[in-house]
Design a protein around this motif. Sequence first.
Motif, PDB file in Angstrom:
ATOM      1  N   SER A  77       0.830  -1.205   0.000  1.00  0.00           N
ATOM      2  CA  SER A  77       0.000   0.000   0.000  1.00  0.00           C
ATOM      3  C   SER A  77       0.867   1.259   0.000  1.00  0.00           C
ATOM      4  O   SER A  77       0.574   2.233  -0.703  1.00  0.00           O
ATOM      5  N   LEU A  78       1.941   1.227   0.777  1.00  0.00           N
ATOM      6  CA  LEU A  78       2.855   2.370   0.826  1.00  0.00           C
ATOM      7  C   LEU A  78       3.585   2.553  -0.505  1.00  0.00           C
ATOM      8  O   LEU A  78       3.770   3.682  -0.974  1.00  0.00           O
ATOM      9  N   ILE A  79       3.991   1.431  -1.107  1.00  0.00           N
ATOM     10  CA  ILE A  79       4.653   1.496  -2.412  1.00  0.00           C
ATOM     11  C   ILE A  79       3.707   2.077  -3.456  1.00  0.00           C
ATOM     12  O   ILE A  79       4.093   2.942  -4.253  1.00  0.00           O
ATOM     13  N   LYS A  80       2.469   1.620  -3.456  1.00  0.00           N
ATOM     14  CA  LYS A  80       1.482   2.120  -4.417  1.00  0.00           C
ATOM     15  C   LYS A  80       1.229   3.606  -4.206  1.00  0.00           C
ATOM     16  O   LYS A  80       1.106   4.369  -5.176  1.00  0.00           O
ATOM     17  N   ALA A  81       1.160   4.033  -2.948  1.00  0.00           N
ATOM     18  CA  ALA A  81       0.952   5.454  -2.654  1.00  0.00           C
ATOM     19  C   ALA A  81       2.135   6.289  -3.147  1.00  0.00           C
ATOM     20  O   ALA A  81       1.958   7.375  -3.720  1.00  0.00           O
ATOM     21  N   ALA A  82       3.353   5.762  -2.942  1.00  0.00           N
ATOM     22  CA  ALA A  82       4.549   6.472  -3.391  1.00  0.00           C
ATOM     23  C   ALA A  82       4.587   6.574  -4.908  1.00  0.00           C
ATOM     24  O   ALA A  82       4.922   7.635  -5.474  1.00  0.00           O
ATOM     25  N   VAL A  83       4.231   5.481  -5.592  1.00  0.00           N
ATOM     26  CA  VAL A  83       4.200   5.493  -7.060  1.00  0.00           C
ATOM     27  C   VAL A  83       3.144   6.470  -7.564  1.00  0.00           C
ATOM     28  O   VAL A  83       3.379   7.227  -8.519  1.00  0.00           O
ATOM     29  N   PHE A  84       1.988   6.477  -6.919  1.00  0.00           N
ATOM     30  CA  PHE A  84       0.904   7.390  -7.303  1.00  0.00           C
ATOM     31  C   PHE A  84       1.355   8.846  -7.205  1.00  0.00           C
ATOM     32  O   PHE A  84       1.157   9.639  -8.134  1.00  0.00           O
ATOM     33  N   LEU A  85       1.956   9.203  -6.079  1.00  0.00           N
ATOM     34  CA  LEU A  85       2.410  10.579  -5.891  1.00  0.00           C
ATOM     35  C   LEU A  85       3.524  10.936  -6.869  1.00  0.00           C
ATOM     36  O   LEU A  85       3.538  12.037  -7.433  1.00  0.00           O
ATOM     37  N   ALA A  86       4.448   9.988  -7.080  1.00  0.00           N
ATOM     38  CA  ALA A  86       5.543  10.236  -8.017  1.00  0.00           C
ATOM     39  C   ALA A  86       5.015  10.443  -9.437  1.00  0.00           C
ATOM     40  O   ALA A  86       5.552  11.262 -10.196  1.00  0.00           O
ATOM     41  N   ALA A  87       3.956   9.719  -9.783  1.00  0.00           N
ATOM     42  CA  ALA A  87       3.389   9.823 -11.130  1.00  0.00           C
ATOM     43  C   ALA A  87       2.717  11.165 -11.370  1.00  0.00           C
ATOM     44  O   ALA A  87       2.528  11.567 -12.523  1.00  0.00           O
ATOM     45  N   LEU A  88       2.363  11.858 -10.290  1.00  0.00           N
ATOM     46  CA  LEU A  88       1.731  13.176 -10.417  1.00  0.00           C
ATOM     47  C   LEU A  88       2.745  14.315 -10.460  1.00  0.00           C
ATOM     48  O   LEU A  88       2.391  15.446 -10.793  1.00  0.00           O
ATOM     49  N   VAL A  89       3.998  14.022 -10.128  1.00  0.00           N
ATOM     50  CA  VAL A  89       5.027  15.063 -10.111  1.00  0.00           C
ATOM     51  C   VAL A  89       5.192  15.740 -11.479  1.00  0.00           C
ATOM     52  O   VAL A  89       5.289  16.973 -11.551  1.00  0.00           O
ATOM     53  N   PRO A  90       5.241  14.983 -12.592  1.00  0.00           N
ATOM     54  CA  PRO A  90       5.366  15.650 -13.896  1.00  0.00           C
ATOM     55  C   PRO A  90       4.226  16.630 -14.173  1.00  0.00           C
ATOM     56  O   PRO A  90       4.460  17.717 -14.709  1.00  0.00           O
ATOM     57  N   LEU A  91       3.006  16.260 -13.798  1.00  0.00           N
ATOM     58  CA  LEU A  91       1.871  17.158 -13.993  1.00  0.00           C
ATOM     59  C   LEU A  91       2.029  18.402 -13.135  1.00  0.00           C
ATOM     60  O   LEU A  91       1.799  19.530 -13.609  1.00  0.00           O
ATOM     61  N   ALA A  92       2.417  18.215 -11.873  1.00  0.00           N
ATOM     62  CA  ALA A  92       2.608  19.353 -10.974  1.00  0.00           C
ATOM     63  C   ALA A  92       3.672  20.302 -11.520  1.00  0.00           C
ATOM     64  O   ALA A  92       3.525  21.528 -11.457  1.00  0.00           O
ATOM     65  N   ARG A  93       4.734  19.724 -12.086  1.00  0.00           N
ATOM     66  CA  ARG A  93       5.802  20.549 -12.666  1.00  0.00           C
ATOM     67  C   ARG A  93       5.296  21.340 -13.867  1.00  0.00           C
ATOM     68  O   ARG A  93       5.609  22.533 -14.017  1.00  0.00           O
ATOM     69  N   MET A  94       4.509  20.696 -14.719  1.00  0.00           N
ATOM     70  CA  MET A  94       3.947  21.389 -15.884  1.00  0.00           C
ATOM     71  C   MET A  94       3.077  22.562 -15.456  1.00  0.00           C
ATOM     72  O   MET A  94       3.175  23.668 -15.999  1.00  0.00           O
ATOM     73  N   VAL A  95       2.211  22.305 -14.474  1.00  0.00           N
ATOM     74  CA  VAL A  95       1.309  23.356 -13.990  1.00  0.00           C
ATOM     75  C   VAL A  95       2.110  24.495 -13.377  1.00  0.00           C
ATOM     76  O   VAL A  95       1.855  25.676 -13.656  1.00  0.00           O
ATOM     77  N   PHE A  96       3.091  24.166 -12.547  1.00  0.00           N
ATOM     78  CA  PHE A  96       3.895  25.191 -11.865  1.00  0.00           C
ATOM     79  C   PHE A  96       4.638  26.068 -12.873  1.00  0.00           C
ATOM     80  O   PHE A  96       4.610  27.308 -12.776  1.00  0.00           O
ATOM     81  N   LEU A  97       5.304  25.443 -13.829  1.00  0.00           N
ATOM     82  CA  LEU A  97       6.070  26.209 -14.814  1.00  0.00           C
ATOM     83  C   LEU A  97       5.168  27.073 -15.685  1.00  0.00           C
ATOM     84  O   LEU A  97       5.552  28.170 -16.095  1.00  0.00           O
ATOM     85  N   THR A  98       3.955  26.587 -15.935  1.00  0.00           N
ATOM     86  CA  THR A  98       3.019  27.343 -16.773  1.00  0.00           C
ATOM     87  C   THR A  98       2.462  28.553 -16.032  1.00  0.00           C
ATOM     88  O   THR A  98       2.485  29.680 -16.545  1.00  0.00           O
TER      89      THR A  98
END
Length: 204
Positions: free
Chosen positions: A11-32
């Motif tokens: 469950s912890l691994i899945k949560a970590a993967v989920f959050l990591a997978a959202l990092v690229p989106l967060a970066r796109m939004v932030f830079l924009t």
Amino acid sequence: MAFTPSARQISLIKAAVFLAALVPLARMVFLTVTGQLVEPLEFITRATGDWTLYFLCFTLAVTPLRRLTKWNWLVKLRRMLGLFMFFYAALHFMTFLWFDHFFDLAEMWKDVLRRPFITVGFIAFVLLIPLAATSTNAMIRRLGGKRWQWLHRLIYVVAPLAILHFWWMKAGKHNFTEPIIYGTIVAVLLATRLYWKFNKKVNG
């Protein structure tokens, strides 16, 4: 010895993967939103396409990695990785539909038919839709395991189409390095499956 995490660790691994997978989106939004991009449309289009390819490779890598390491729990990550592949593919398509065509479906369709690299990319995205729509346990039960497996073999069609889309897109800029790298990775991941399937038939 195979690493076998507990249910809580998974469950912890899945949560970590989920959050990591959202990092690229967060970066796109932030830079924009902070105005740090010279060409935001080009950056978002490229980034969403790149991350679709990354998650395609991650998804295809689960089975070979599981077989080589005996980490059977990796299968529990495959659905999430596949859905994030669809998520970034959908963002990639929405960027094309929204910013390139302002939701003008007729103009979008003309572009799809006129430009081969968009044609194959569009076909790949359309084929991903039923895979994402049938990713739940309820749909597996409704379709039946065998039919569900046959349907999800569409990923083996999507993968080469995605590489072809990327190749033709880069061909206009005479940049073949990245398509060759990703094409090789996908080819190896698919070839391992064919090898194991052939070997299983030969050995009975």
